[in-house]
Write a protein that holds these residues in place. Sequence first.
Motif: not given
Length: 565
Positions: A326-327, A329, A339-340, A342, A377, A533
């Motif tokens: 989840e998100d 980094h 970078n984020g 998910s 995250g 991502r």
Amino acid sequence: MAVFWPRLIIAAILMTIEGAALGALAYLIQPLFDDLFSASNMVGVGWVALAIAGVFGLRAVAGFGQRLIVVSIGLKVTTSLQSRLLQHLLSLDLAYFRSTPPGALIERVRGDTLALQGLAATTVMSLGRDTITFASLLTVMLINDWRWTLLALIGLPLLVLPMLGLQRYIRATTAASREAAARLSTQLDEIFHGIQSIKLNRLERHETGRFDGEVRHFLREALRAQRGLAANPALIDLIAAAGFVAVLYYGGAQIIAGEKSVGQFMSFFTALALIFDPLRRLSNIAGQVQAGVASLARLYEVLEARATILPPTTPQKLQTGDIRFEDVHFSYGDTAVLNGLSFTAALGKTTAIVGPSGAGKTTIFGLLTRLVDADQGRITIGGQPVDGLELDGLRDGVAMVGQETALFDATIAENIRLGRLDATPDAVRAAADAASVTEFADAMPLGLDTPVGPRGSALSGGQRQRVTIARAMLKAAPILLLDEPTSALDARSEQLVQEALTRLSAGRTTLVIAHRLSTIRDADLIVVIDRGRVIEQGTHAELMAMNGAYARLEALQSAGLMPLL
Ligand SMILES: Nc1ncnc2c1ncn2[C@@H]1O[C@H](COP(=O)(O)OP(=O)(O)O)[C@@H](O)[C@H]1O
Ligand SMILES: [Mg+2]
């Protein structure tokens, strides 16, 4: 350490005997000249000769005994220190090993401990034996004439200042020479590991040249350190010369005047001649301690490194369940990698991860197994964050077939067994069968007992990969991570391994990083990532319908262009 006390005490007693022997020798000279030679007493001379022989015999035995004790204690301490260092090193993060070259680590575990041991042994011996020798000879000198003694040794205090300066020099130069030794080991390690590209690119001469450069550097530093260590005794010799000359003039005049006997003078001179040798070694102790401190400091650097990836204070047991990023980094230093990110990999299903080289795919596996920790995250398995799980339990729950060579210099069977150390031979064979290892191993004279060579160098890339797959099979963990598992395989082995992997991944939560669409197509979910991502996700059909990055990849591969996304 405590267990060594009795032996150290025995060693101290032996050193006392060894050290006192020279004093006794010098002492026996005086009656020889004054009472026996002048009286032509041959029987007496015989007795003195016998006494001197006895003294030297005793010295030989004591010296042998104490050296043996001191060196064996030193070796035991060093070897246990080496084991302790390794144990500590293995507790450190993967990142530590990425930033410290193996050669440098080997040099610390082996070279620095050995340097320390050599210095410690000579220092202890010197301290014990030479102090006693010095004291006994000094006694003989004082018995003979305290004025002569004063005259002979008066220069010693002059040495204090230059010697203090030398200590600092020795410490600095030794540290530099140990550092240079580490660079040599690092380079050797890289040369031997990279032997194939060195040969193919004909870099032998280039590498030898580079190595010669490092050797010269090492030589320079090592010689500087040795120069420092050699300067101490030289200083003592200068003082010795002054002492001898002074006593010769002053004492010689007294003998000519008939105030002193030749025997006294000879005895004193013998003691004086003998005293500078232990003194020279004693003067070196400070230097050796400094050199030892340089190695010790390097060992402490290792021992003080701390793992940052630790089990939580109240660890949870690993539960099966979906794997969820989840998100997330993550960056290596300043280089942002994820970078984020998910996505969710469903329990018992196969999730494929696709993306260009350097997109951060392998990093995802590192984060999941906590080889590295996320900066931001959440990463959860069955709803529990991975950093709240028992570290051992987490690693037990995951089997990974990675990109890196993961074979050790042992037999094929032993390499497979690393997946589960208590596995029966039958279970090992079954895993070998399932991963199509037996297919090639049975053609070898020793079968599964064939040695794989250092880092598996006696096997082909595909064979190596099948051995690591067999290991994962044997581990039979609920989570399976495959990092381009068929990348090193030819079409036929790929098919065999693919079948094996399908069998292996059945019922397990599987994440597979792959380039070949044939590997990916049947996955329950395909996650396409780029620059850390997720840019697309869905089943093969959904992604094709989306007509995005994945569809473009499919088109290229179908056209036989095989782009590695
Ligand atoms: N130990 C490391 N130190 C610094 N950067 C690293 C390290 N490992 C990987 N990287 C960088 O992280 C990025 C992602 O690496 P990786 O996850 O291995 O990519 P891939 O998708 O090819 O598996 C790359 O740009 C790589 O240069
Ligand atoms: Mg990778």
